[in-house]
Design a protein around this motif. Structure first.
Motif, PDB file in Angstrom:
ATOM      1  N   THR A 261       0.862  -1.172   0.000  1.00 15.38           N
ATOM      2  CA  THR A 261       0.000   0.000   0.000  1.00 15.38           C
ATOM      3  C   THR A 261       0.901   1.225   0.000  1.00 15.38           C
ATOM      4  O   THR A 261       2.113   1.121   0.200  1.00 15.38           O
ATOM      5  CB  THR A 261      -0.977   0.002   1.183  1.00 15.38           C
ATOM      6  N   TRP A 262       0.335   2.370  -0.265  1.00 14.81           N
ATOM      7  CA  TRP A 262       1.141   3.586  -0.379  1.00 14.81           C
ATOM      8  C   TRP A 262       0.893   4.528   0.786  1.00 14.81           C
ATOM      9  O   TRP A 262      -0.025   4.358   1.583  1.00 14.81           O
ATOM     10  CB  TRP A 262       0.836   4.304  -1.687  1.00 14.81           C
ATOM     11  N   ASP A 263       1.740   5.555   0.888  1.00 18.60           N
ATOM     12  CA  ASP A 263       1.459   6.680   1.770  1.00 18.60           C
ATOM     13  C   ASP A 263       1.446   7.938   0.908  1.00 18.60           C
ATOM     14  O   ASP A 263       0.767   7.958  -0.114  1.00 18.60           O
ATOM     15  CB  ASP A 263       2.466   6.739   2.917  1.00 18.60           C
ATOM     16  N   ASP A 264       2.246   8.930   1.229  1.00 16.76           N
ATOM     17  CA  ASP A 264       2.149  10.194   0.506  1.00 16.76           C
ATOM     18  C   ASP A 264       3.215  10.386  -0.570  1.00 16.76           C
ATOM     19  O   ASP A 264       2.940  10.906  -1.644  1.00 16.76           O
ATOM     20  CB  ASP A 264       2.177  11.381   1.474  1.00 16.76           C
ATOM     21  N   HIS A 265       4.445   9.928  -0.324  1.00 23.08           N
ATOM     22  CA  HIS A 265       5.542  10.288  -1.232  1.00 23.08           C
ATOM     23  C   HIS A 265       5.458   9.607  -2.584  1.00 23.08           C
ATOM     24  O   HIS A 265       6.178  10.005  -3.502  1.00 23.08           O
ATOM     25  CB  HIS A 265       6.881  10.010  -0.557  1.00 23.08           C
ATOM     26  N   GLU A 266       4.617   8.608  -2.732  1.00 25.16           N
ATOM     27  CA  GLU A 266       4.385   8.058  -4.064  1.00 25.16           C
ATOM     28  C   GLU A 266       3.726   9.099  -4.976  1.00 25.16           C
ATOM     29  O   GLU A 266       3.719   8.943  -6.204  1.00 25.16           O
ATOM     30  CB  GLU A 266       3.507   6.814  -3.990  1.00 25.16           C
ATOM     31  N   VAL A 267       3.183  10.147  -4.370  1.00 24.38           N
ATOM     32  CA  VAL A 267       2.641  11.276  -5.128  1.00 24.38           C
ATOM     33  C   VAL A 267       3.363  12.554  -4.716  1.00 24.38           C
ATOM     34  O   VAL A 267       4.154  13.124  -5.457  1.00 24.38           O
ATOM     35  CB  VAL A 267       1.124  11.431  -4.919  1.00 24.38           C
ATOM     36  N   GLN A 268       3.096  13.003  -3.470  1.00 27.12           N
ATOM     37  CA  GLN A 268       3.685  14.249  -2.971  1.00 27.12           C
ATOM     38  C   GLN A 268       3.542  14.288  -1.457  1.00 27.12           C
ATOM     39  O   GLN A 268       2.526  13.847  -0.902  1.00 27.12           O
ATOM     40  CB  GLN A 268       2.969  15.455  -3.592  1.00 27.12           C
ATOM     41  N   ASP A 331      -6.063   2.452   2.805  1.00 25.15           N
ATOM     42  CA  ASP A 331      -5.529   3.613   2.097  1.00 25.15           C
ATOM     43  C   ASP A 331      -5.945   4.847   2.887  1.00 25.15           C
ATOM     44  O   ASP A 331      -7.097   5.270   2.838  1.00 25.15           O
ATOM     45  CB  ASP A 331      -6.094   3.656   0.669  1.00 25.15           C
ATOM     46  N   THR A 332      -5.006   5.416   3.648  1.00 26.56           N
ATOM     47  CA  THR A 332      -5.325   6.577   4.482  1.00 26.56           C
ATOM     48  C   THR A 332      -4.947   7.894   3.812  1.00 26.56           C
ATOM     49  O   THR A 332      -4.919   8.930   4.476  1.00 26.56           O
ATOM     50  CB  THR A 332      -4.592   6.485   5.835  1.00 26.56           C
ATOM     51  N   GLY A 358     -12.382   8.020   4.347  1.00 29.36           N
ATOM     52  CA  GLY A 358     -13.478   8.288   3.423  1.00 29.36           C
ATOM     53  C   GLY A 358     -14.671   7.399   3.738  1.00 29.36           C
ATOM     54  O   GLY A 358     -14.526   6.311   4.298  1.00 29.36           O
ATOM     55  N   ARG A 359     -15.851   7.862   3.384  1.00 33.66           N
ATOM     56  CA  ARG A 359     -17.089   7.175   3.774  1.00 33.66           C
ATOM     57  C   ARG A 359     -17.150   5.743   3.251  1.00 33.66           C
ATOM     58  O   ARG A 359     -17.473   4.803   3.992  1.00 33.66           O
ATOM     59  CB  ARG A 359     -18.297   7.967   3.256  1.00 33.66           C
ATOM     60  N   ASP A 360     -16.824   5.525   1.982  1.00 33.78           N
ATOM     61  CA  ASP A 360     -16.952   4.185   1.404  1.00 33.78           C
ATOM     62  C   ASP A 360     -15.971   3.208   2.039  1.00 33.78           C
ATOM     63  O   ASP A 360     -16.326   2.058   2.330  1.00 33.78           O
ATOM     64  CB  ASP A 360     -16.734   4.239  -0.108  1.00 33.78           C
ATOM     65  N   GLN A 361     -14.729   3.637   2.242  1.00 33.85           N
ATOM     66  CA  GLN A 361     -13.747   2.739   2.837  1.00 33.85           C
ATOM     67  C   GLN A 361     -14.083   2.458   4.301  1.00 33.85           C
ATOM     68  O   GLN A 361     -13.877   1.340   4.781  1.00 33.85           O
ATOM     69  CB  GLN A 361     -12.330   3.317   2.718  1.00 33.85           C
ATOM     70  N   GLU A 362     -14.598   3.452   5.013  1.00 38.23           N
ATOM     71  CA  GLU A 362     -15.040   3.213   6.391  1.00 38.23           C
ATOM     72  C   GLU A 362     -16.110   2.126   6.430  1.00 38.23           C
ATOM     73  O   GLU A 362     -16.060   1.211   7.270  1.00 38.23           O
ATOM     74  CB  GLU A 362     -15.588   4.505   7.011  1.00 38.23           C
ATOM     75  N   ARG A 363     -17.097   2.239   5.536  1.00 34.77           N
ATOM     76  CA  ARG A 363     -18.166   1.252   5.493  1.00 34.77           C
ATOM     77  C   ARG A 363     -17.610  -0.129   5.145  1.00 34.77           C
ATOM     78  O   ARG A 363     -17.990  -1.138   5.751  1.00 34.77           O
ATOM     79  CB  ARG A 363     -19.221   1.668   4.474  1.00 34.77           C
ATOM     80  N   TRP A 364     -16.696  -0.175   4.191  1.00 38.55           N
ATOM     81  CA  TRP A 364     -16.060  -1.437   3.791  1.00 38.55           C
ATOM     82  C   TRP A 364     -15.306  -2.060   4.964  1.00 38.55           C
ATOM     83  O   TRP A 364     -15.388  -3.276   5.194  1.00 38.55           O
ATOM     84  CB  TRP A 364     -15.118  -1.154   2.626  1.00 38.55           C
ATOM     85  N   LEU A 365     -14.564  -1.252   5.722  1.00 36.19           N
ATOM     86  CA  LEU A 365     -13.811  -1.776   6.861  1.00 36.19           C
ATOM     87  C   LEU A 365     -14.747  -2.286   7.950  1.00 36.19           C
ATOM     88  O   LEU A 365     -14.523  -3.376   8.510  1.00 36.19           O
ATOM     89  CB  LEU A 365     -12.883  -0.698   7.420  1.00 36.19           C
ATOM     90  N   GLU A 366     -15.797  -1.551   8.239  1.00 37.72           N
ATOM     91  CA  GLU A 366     -16.730  -2.008   9.268  1.00 37.72           C
ATOM     92  C   GLU A 366     -17.364  -3.340   8.873  1.00 37.72           C
ATOM     93  O   GLU A 366     -17.506  -4.247   9.707  1.00 37.72           O
ATOM     94  CB  GLU A 366     -17.820  -0.963   9.523  1.00 37.72           C
TER      95      GLU A 366
END
Length: 539
Positions: A261-268, A331-332, A358-366
């Protein structure tokens, strides 16, 4: 997070225009079917190509990832001139056939699968064949052929059948590999650990310009094309190629499947969804994110289900390891709310509407927590989840880049853990370049409150140079009573999980800036007993 000493400047490169941005997703979608591979005895979805391979193309190694009970994804990228400034790795702008084999033995006397993928210039001549029909819980070997050239042999394994009793899972976690800050000595030793899985938790590459101010890796020299802040697709491709030339990284990729999984530096650095900390407009930053995500897909062993569509890429997913572990890969970064303006103790970061997932990922995790039946529940994610008060005096200060900037979201996750009876929660984290072990508390302001899980934060592979046992942040972290351990050296984490206990070993090397095979040692070892949350330090 920013841990760099060098100043960050904006580049002169021109970002892709709107037409390029819209074309990007279409090109990627068309090319992925070719790079995903087909069995050699299946109906061929693409005519055999006649592309040229100028010279040895496997300079970036081979890899596998995201194992399921009957399948695994393989990866390689053809790059005879890996550091060609245009980002194309010295390949001609034409399709090239890549054949692959999977066998039960390293000599390939028992081949169980053969297939063909087409490496396209649209995806930097990377291929991601997904091999199906394998047996659960088995070790396999694989290799590629392009033209007359044969790749190194990789080793992988499939996951056990879901619900199957499993004696043990041995895994490693790693993060933050700034190539320019030192050699990947940690990977030299991780390659000898004989793990089933490697969890990579973010910052596979860094976007900063590389120059004499931050090039601490001794014994190397780079051309001027690397002295630019990465913003374009060609620059991201070149940056991945540079980092992947490290032989120790290649060896670890070839010895076990990765779950990345990624964090920030893969983009900025410190970006939040479509918001850049450098004042780039949302449309322009979305275009940058699109090319960054595309380069990430091109260079990691990821399934076609993660294929980016413009600036969007579904990276959160689940891995199940028999009856032993359910792993939720988070993915945070992509869906989080922007940094709050009011960072006071009771400020905007406590707003119930804020989310790091994000709302969708929160629902997916729950939903995943509710359905989990494994002995252990793991979250593989990026930034520190435990509350960390950064004021060693009477005040309270928190990092808004970590879960402390999204306290209501953390509360919702913890509430779900308790509601669904998750007894054995383990969070794997990266980002901070230091080894940290902490208990997760129902109420971080009350040390006597219930412990609901543990967080294992792995230090960096390369970022911030050599490091030290103690540094300027030691007292800050250890002043939080639920933090049980801190070490500022480079390294990785090895976990051994059974139905009764998880043992976590923090591995460190004393220096990385010079490449002289610095020895590895165990800085700390912790045990977590199944059914009894909380870290217990072992001798």
């Amino acid at each position: 997070m920013t841990h760099e000493g060098a100043a960050v400047s904006e580049p002169d490169e021109v970002l892709p225009n709107r037409r390029d941005f819209l074309t990007l997703a279409g090109l990627t979608t068309a090319a992925v079917a070719l790079g995903s591979g087909v069995p050699v005895n299946a109906a061929q979805t693409a005519a055999p190509s006649r592309g040229r391979v100028p010279s040895e193309p496997f300079t970036l190694g081979v890899a596998s990832g995201d194992p399921e009970p009957t399948s695994v994804v393989l990866w390689t990228r053809l790059a005879p001139d890996a550091l060609a400034a245009d980002g194309h790795g010295g390949m001609p702008r034409e399709n090239v056939d890549v054949h692959y084999e999977v066998a039960e033995d390293e000599r390939f006397s028992r081949v169980v699968h053969r297939g063909r993928a087409v490496a396209t210039p649209e995806l930097a001549h990377a291929v991601h064949p997904e091999v199906e029909g394998l047996r659960p819980g088995r070790e396999y070997f694989y290799r590629f052929r392009a033209g007359d050239h044969l790749s190194p042999v990789g080793r992988t394994r499939t996951a056990p059948e879901r619900g199957e009793a499993v004696n043990e899972l041995r895994f490693a976690s790693a993060s933050c590999q700034a190539w320019y800050h030192g050699h990947f000595t940690a990977y030299r030793h991780l390659a000898d650990e004989d793990v089933d899985l490697v969890f990579f938790l973010g910052d596979y590459v860094y976007e900063y310009a590389i120059n004499e101010g931050n090039l601490w890796r001794q014994g190397v020299a780079l051309g001027p094309e690397h002295n630019a802040t990465v913003r374009t697709l060609e620059q991201y491709r070149l940056r991945y190629a540079l980092f992947k030339t490290d032989p120790h990284l290649q060896r670890v990729h070839a010895l076990a499947p990765w779950v990345s999984t990624w964090d920030d530096h893969e983009v900025q650095n410190n970006y939040a969804d479509a918001h850049s900390q450098y004042g780039i407009s949302v449309p322009d930053f979305e275009r940058q994110r699109a090319v960054a995500y595309r380069a990430y897909y091109e260079n990691l062993p990821l399934r076609r289900s993660t294929l980016p569509h413009g600036p969007d890429m579904r990276l959160y997913r689940r891995l199940r390891w028999g009856s032993l572990a359910d792993v939720h890969v988070l993915d945070t970064r992509q869906y989080r709310d922007d940094f709050p303006e009011d960072t006071s103790a009771g400020g905007e970061h406590t707003d119930p509407g804020r989310s790091i997932l994000g709302r969708d990922q929160e629902r997916w995790l729950e939903q995943g927590l509710r359905r989990s039946t494994a002995t252990w529940t793991m979250l593989a994610q990026q930034v520190v989840m435990a509350q960390i008060d950064r004021d060693t005096g009477p005040g309270r200060t928190f990092s808004m880049d970590q879960w402390d900037g999204f306290t209501a979201n953390r509360d919702r996750v913890f509430d779900a853990v308790r509601r669904y009876g998750i007894d054995n929660l383990v969070v794997l984290t990266g980002d901070i370049h230091r080894h940290v072990a902490a208990d997760l508390k129902a109420d971080f302001t009350d040390p006597a409150s219930a412990t609901i899980g543990s967080e294992l934060v792995v230090g960096s592979v390369g970022s911030d140079g050599d490091g030290a046992v103690r540094d300027n942040y030691t007292d800050l972290w250890l002043s939080n009573p639920h933090v049980k351990f801190y070490d500022g050296r480079r390294g990785y984490l090895v976990g051994t999980m059974t139905s009764r206990e998880l043992t976590a070993e923090y591995k460190v090397v004393d220096h990385i800036e010079r490449d002289d095979a610095a020895p590895v040692s165990t800085s700390a070892r912790f045990g977590i007993e199944a059914g009894s949350p909380g870290l217990k330090r072992e001798a």
